[in-house]
Design a protein around this motif. Structure first.
Motif, PDB file in Angstrom:
ATOM      1  N   VAL A 130       0.826  -1.212   0.000  1.00 49.59           N
ATOM      2  CA  VAL A 130       0.000   0.000   0.000  1.00 49.59           C
ATOM      3  C   VAL A 130       0.857   1.258   0.000  1.00 49.59           C
ATOM      4  O   VAL A 130       0.336   2.360   0.116  1.00 49.59           O
ATOM      5  CB  VAL A 130      -0.980   0.025   1.201  1.00 49.59           C
ATOM      6  N   GLY A 131       2.157   1.113  -0.144  1.00 50.88           N
ATOM      7  CA  GLY A 131       3.067   2.257  -0.124  1.00 50.88           C
ATOM      8  C   GLY A 131       2.833   3.238  -1.247  1.00 50.88           C
ATOM      9  O   GLY A 131       3.143   4.418  -1.120  1.00 50.88           O
ATOM     10  N   GLY A 132       2.298   2.793  -2.355  1.00 48.62           N
ATOM     11  CA  GLY A 132       2.030   3.691  -3.467  1.00 48.62           C
ATOM     12  C   GLY A 132       0.749   4.471  -3.305  1.00 48.62           C
ATOM     13  O   GLY A 132       0.591   5.554  -3.868  1.00 48.62           O
ATOM     14  N   CYS A 133      -0.179   3.953  -2.511  1.00 47.92           N
ATOM     15  CA  CYS A 133      -1.489   4.601  -2.355  1.00 47.92           C
ATOM     16  C   CYS A 133      -1.565   5.527  -1.154  1.00 47.92           C
ATOM     17  O   CYS A 133      -2.260   6.537  -1.196  1.00 47.92           O
ATOM     18  CB  CYS A 133      -2.577   3.543  -2.226  1.00 47.92           C
ATOM     19  N   LEU A 134      -0.874   5.180  -0.084  1.00 47.19           N
ATOM     20  CA  LEU A 134      -0.980   5.944   1.155  1.00 47.19           C
ATOM     21  C   LEU A 134      -0.613   7.417   0.994  1.00 47.19           C
ATOM     22  O   LEU A 134      -1.356   8.288   1.463  1.00 47.19           O
ATOM     23  CB  LEU A 134      -0.129   5.283   2.244  1.00 47.19           C
ATOM     24  N   PRO A 135       0.496   7.749   0.330  1.00 47.07           N
ATOM     25  CA  PRO A 135       0.800   9.176   0.151  1.00 47.07           C
ATOM     26  C   PRO A 135      -0.284   9.925  -0.627  1.00 47.07           C
ATOM     27  O   PRO A 135      -0.535  11.104  -0.368  1.00 47.07           O
ATOM     28  CB  PRO A 135       2.111   9.173  -0.628  1.00 47.07           C
ATOM     29  N   MET A 136      -0.936   9.249  -1.549  1.00 44.66           N
ATOM     30  CA  MET A 136      -2.012   9.892  -2.307  1.00 44.66           C
ATOM     31  C   MET A 136      -3.199  10.230  -1.412  1.00 44.66           C
ATOM     32  O   MET A 136      -3.854  11.246  -1.593  1.00 44.66           O
ATOM     33  CB  MET A 136      -2.462   8.996  -3.446  1.00 44.66           C
ATOM     34  N   LEU A 137      -3.463   9.383  -0.437  1.00 46.47           N
ATOM     35  CA  LEU A 137      -4.577   9.621   0.475  1.00 46.47           C
ATOM     36  C   LEU A 137      -4.370  10.884   1.303  1.00 46.47           C
ATOM     37  O   LEU A 137      -5.340  11.551   1.664  1.00 46.47           O
ATOM     38  CB  LEU A 137      -4.792   8.422   1.395  1.00 46.47           C
ATOM     39  N   LEU A 138      -3.130  11.216   1.607  1.00 50.30           N
ATOM     40  CA  LEU A 138      -2.839  12.425   2.370  1.00 50.30           C
ATOM     41  C   LEU A 138      -3.098  13.692   1.559  1.00 50.30           C
ATOM     42  O   LEU A 138      -3.393  14.741   2.128  1.00 50.30           O
ATOM     43  CB  LEU A 138      -1.387  12.401   2.851  1.00 50.30           C
ATOM     44  N   GLN A 139      -3.007  13.592   0.246  1.00 50.89           N
ATOM     45  CA  GLN A 139      -3.214  14.750  -0.615  1.00 50.89           C
ATOM     46  C   GLN A 139      -4.688  15.051  -0.855  1.00 50.89           C
ATOM     47  O   GLN A 139      -5.051  16.193  -1.144  1.00 50.89           O
ATOM     48  CB  GLN A 139      -2.554  14.513  -1.973  1.00 50.89           C
ATOM     49  N   ILE A 140      -5.527  14.058  -0.734  1.00 54.31           N
ATOM     50  CA  ILE A 140      -6.944  14.212  -1.082  1.00 54.31           C
ATOM     51  C   ILE A 140      -7.627  15.350  -0.337  1.00 54.31           C
ATOM     52  O   ILE A 140      -8.293  16.181  -0.974  1.00 54.31           O
ATOM     53  CB  ILE A 140      -7.690  12.873  -0.919  1.00 54.31           C
TER      54      ILE A 140
END
Length: 166
Positions: A130-140
Motif C-alpha cells: 500500500v506504499g504507493g497509495c498511502l501518500p495519495m490519500l494524504l493529498q486528497i
C-alpha cells in the motif's frame, strides 16, 4: 441560493436580513458573524487558509488566473517527497510483479500459503503493497479543499484571466 441568518433571544426578537453576494470580506465587515455562511465543505479547516492565501496573492498579482496557478504550485510543493516515495514504491512493486504472478499461479488452491509467500516476498524486497497509495490519500483533503475554495468563492466569478478566458 438564498440564505437567511436568524438571531433569536428569549425576550427580544431581533432579525438580521442580508441580501447580497457571499463575499467574505463584505460579510466579515458587517461584524455579525455572517462570514460563516460560506461553506467550504468538510475540509474547511484546510480550505480557509487556502482562501486567505488566494486573496493574499491576488493583492500582489491582480489576476485570479495567475493567482490560482501560483496557489496550485505552492500546494503541490509539500507533496513532492510523498509523490517521490509513492513512485519508488510503485516501481518496486512493478519489479516484483512477475514473482507475485508465479506465486499466485503456484498456490492458487492454497490461499493461506499464497498469502504467506507473498508476505515473505514483500519483506525480502522491502516493499509495502500500500506504499504507493498511502501518500495519495494524504493529498486528497488538500485538493478537495482547494476545489471547494475555487468553486465557492464569489470573488472569482467573472474575473478575467487572459485574452477571452474568464
Amino acid at each position: 441560493t438564498a440564505e437567511i441568518a436568524l438571531k433569536v433571544s428569549s425576550q427580544k426578537q431581533d432579525f438580521l436580513f442580508y441580501a447580497g453576494p457571499k463575499n467574505y470580506d463584505m460579510l466579515k465587515s458587517l461584524n455579525v458573524g455572517l462570514e460563516h455562511i460560506i461553506d467550504f465543505g468538510w475540509f474547511s479547516i484546510v480550505a480557509m487558509p487556502l482562501f486567505w492565501v488566494l486573496k493574499f496573492f491576488y493583492k500582489y498579482l491582480g489576476n485570479y488566473g495567475w493567482t490560482i496557478i501560483l496557489l496550485t504550485i505552492i500546494t503541490r510543493i509539500p507533496f513532492i517527497p510523498l509523490m517521490h516515495k509513492s513512485q519508488q514504491s510503485m516501481k518496486k512493486m512493478q519489479a516484483i510483479q512477475p514473482a507475485l504472478a508465479s506465486i499466485k499461479e503456484q498456490y492458487k488452491k492454497d490461499p493461506q500459503k499464497m498469502q504467506k509467500e507473498m508476505t515473505e516476498l514483500y519483506k525480502k524486497h522491502k516493499v509495502n503493497p500500500v506504499g504507493g497509495c498511502l501518500p495519495m490519500l494524504l493529498q486528497i483533503p488538500v485538493f478537495i479543499a482547494l476545489y471547494n475554495v475555487l468553486s465557492k468563492a464569489i470573488e472569482l466569478r467573472g474575473e478575467p484571466f487572459i485574452f477571452w478566458i474568464h
